[in-house]
Design an enzyme around this catalytic site. Structure first.
Site, PDB file in Angstrom:
ATOM      1  N   GLU A 248       0.826  -1.225   0.000  1.00 27.72           N
ATOM      2  CA  GLU A 248       0.000   0.000   0.000  1.00 27.72           C
ATOM      3  C   GLU A 248       0.858   1.272   0.000  1.00 27.72           C
ATOM      4  OE1 GLU A 248      -2.938  -0.239   3.111  1.00 27.72           O
ATOM      5  OE2 GLU A 248      -3.993  -1.890   2.124  1.00 27.72           O
TER       6      GLU A 248
ATOM      7  N   GLU B  27      -5.542  -8.336  -0.409  1.00 27.79           N
ATOM      8  CA  GLU B  27      -6.272  -7.975   0.811  1.00 27.79           C
ATOM      9  C   GLU B  27      -7.719  -7.742   0.413  1.00 27.79           C
ATOM     10  OE1 GLU B  27      -4.888  -5.058   3.613  1.00 27.79           O
ATOM     11  OE2 GLU B  27      -2.773  -5.448   3.141  1.00 27.79           O
TER      12      GLU B  27
ATOM     13  N   GLN C  23      -7.805 -10.841   7.605  1.00 26.66           N
ATOM     14  CA  GLN C  23      -6.651 -11.694   7.814  1.00 26.66           C
ATOM     15  C   GLN C  23      -7.123 -13.077   8.253  1.00 26.66           C
ATOM     16  OE1 GLN C  23      -3.585  -9.766  10.170  1.00 26.66           O
ATOM     17  NE2 GLN C  23      -3.716  -7.913   8.962  1.00 26.66           N
TER      18      GLN C  23
END
Length: 499
Positions: free
Chosen positions: A173, A292, A351
């Site tokens: 990111e 993600e 996660q």
């Protein structure tokens, strides 16, 4: 009762099913590692301190790759801290999550854990605050068989065989101001290209992931991908996408249609990557690593007092407790990834344990499945072969965030004489009657049909009621003369296995 009709044609193949789509993510954040996968004093812990009850749940979940060790964490991480004798490893401050890192679990320990779970390692390198040489050093330590300084150090540390990491993330990111060492697209594209080129000098067969946008709402979205790839296209294999969704201000209808945004995100990134490829006259295609994705109560997190002036070890952070509606959305997002399996060939549910996770644990106590565990685990178990694009005829409804959305969404996989169909019903109050034409698939019976739903769409599994929400058999699924009929409850996710 609303009704929908779906047509499945065995010739409408999108791509072979990519098992890496069923990946997950372990970051040194909150209780994901410490008190999550690793708790030496727990009754189920093995000699290495790993909770075997968690290992069994991870295997049931069906995760294939694990992205590690971050996430935002990686942008301040010195990998050398996490190898060698544990008593000599330094305690460091993690600026990303304002906590203390003991480094008691590092690369070699995590590689041992991966063998327990039958998962593949996807390793991130710190290009934010370090650079090319530390990335090359980590590559040598992890992958070289022996006979060099760093590979011999790994062997001396007890890992005789190389870890043979194939997939590597070039940072995380880097477009975000929250990221330690964030950069402009121009600056990141240059360092990513140089790092990737150097790593491929060491091993030309590595699969390298360059950072894409942290979300489709980021102001630089699109331009970021174009600029980064103009520098790095020749050296990388994937560009990443990250996306999180949540119900906002009680707008459940928009939330249930979150997959529409994911679909737009993927299409835009693929088009941008192909644009750069065409400009370069390149025959190579850049694939997407959606490494993600999840439901995350980010609004609530920003208001919470999870971080303060204290520096704590493994504080409770981002421990969202998921609802039935959240699970339906997670199932639908996974279906969308499958629909794009021609270009999305790797993905990571973020996660894995405790932190916005399908698995929860209590120190010294149980481990249990969140509602979101089930759509992922069942899809991973049933999906195989090739992904089939359905033709869906269903009523639509208006959403405030995504425009028109179909009440029913679906995807299917076919493997010789077996098939699996995955469905969501987004209707808030009514069941939907669905017919599915399966005649071209050659299936003759329903082997399994399960549905996740509840009269309370906000029902959750908690430590006190760990099985409040579980999938149940859907007895309405009937296959006759190649046509399947099934009734889908409101706000539900369903899976049907056929042979």
């Amino acid at each position: 009762m609303p009704s929908a009709h779906i047509e499945l044609d065995a010739r409408a193949v999108i791509a072979p099913l990519r098992r890496r789509i069923f990946g997950s993510f372990v970051e040194h954040l909150g209780r994901c590692v410490y008190d999550g996968i690793y708790e030496p004093g727990h009754p189920s812990a093995n000699e290495d301190g790993f909770r075997l009850d968690v290992v069994e749940l991870v295997k049931e979940l069906g995760s294939t790759t694990i992205r590690y060790p971050g996430g935002n964490f990686v942008s301040g991480f010195r990998w050398e801290d996490s190898v060698g004798p544990r008593e000599k490893r330094p305690v460091r401050r993690d600026l990303a999550w304002h906590s203390l890192e003991t480094n008691q679990v590092g690369l070699d320990e995590f590689a041992k854990w991966l063998k327990l779970t039958d998962s593949e390692l996807m390793l991130a390198v710190n290009v934010a605050t370090r650079g090319i040489l530390p990335a090359l050093d980590l590559l040598e330590y992890a992958n070289h068989p022996g006979g060099t300084a760093l590979s011999d150090l790994r062997i001396a540390n007890g890992a005789r065989e190389p870890h043979d990491v194939r997939m590597w993330c070039l940072g995380n990111e880097m477009d975000g101001s929250w990221q330690t060492g964030f950069m402009t697209a121009e600056d990141y594209g240059k360092i990513a290209a140089r790092t990737a080129a150097a790593m491929k000098m060491a091993d030309k067969d590595l699969e390298l992931v360059v950072c894409g946008s942290s979300g489709s709402a980021i102001s630089t979205f699109g331009d970021w991908e174009r600029t980064v790839l103009e520098h790095s296209y020749d050296y990388v294999d994937y560009i990443s996408c990250h996306a999180y969704y949540q119900e906002l201000e009680g707008d459940l209808g928009s939330f249930l249609a979150s997959a529409i945004d994911m679909d737009y995100f993927i299409d835009t990134v693929v088009a941008t990557a192909d644009h750069v490829g065409y400009k370069k006259r390149s025959s190579k295609k850049i694939n997407v690593s959606f490494d993600e994705w999840n439901v995350w109560y980010l609004t609530e997190h920003k208001k919470a007092e999870e971080t303060n002036d204290e520096w704590r070890y493994a504080p409770r952070q981002l421990e969202d407790v998921y609802t039935v509606a959240d699970a339906v959305v997670v199932g639908n997002l996974l279906m969308t990834l499958l629909k794009h399996s021609d270009r999305v060939t790797s993905a990571s549910l973020a996660q894995l344990v405790n932190v916005i996770a399908p698995i929860m644990t209590e120190p010294g106590g149980p481990a249990w499945r969140q509602t979101t565990f089930y759509p992922f685990s069942i899809t991973s178990r049933l999906a195989s072969g090739e992904v089939i694009r359905p033709i869906i005829h269903a009523p639509e409804y208006d959403t405030a965030q995504h425009g028109q959305a179909s009440l029913v969404d679906a995807v299917a996989t076919v493997d010789e004489q077996r098939a699996a169909v995955f469905l969501v019903n987004r209707h808030l109050t009514e069941p939907t009657h669905v017919t599915i034409d399966l005649r071209s698939l050659g299936c003759s019976r329903v082997a399994e049909a399960v549905t996740l739903s509840d009269s309370d769409v906000h029902a959750k599994n908690t430590i006190d009621d760990q099985n409040r929400v579980t999938p149940i058999a859907n007895a309405s699924a009937v296959l006759a003369e190649g046509v399947l009929t099934i009734e889908l409850p409101p706000v539900s996710w369903s899976a049907i296995a056929l042979d």
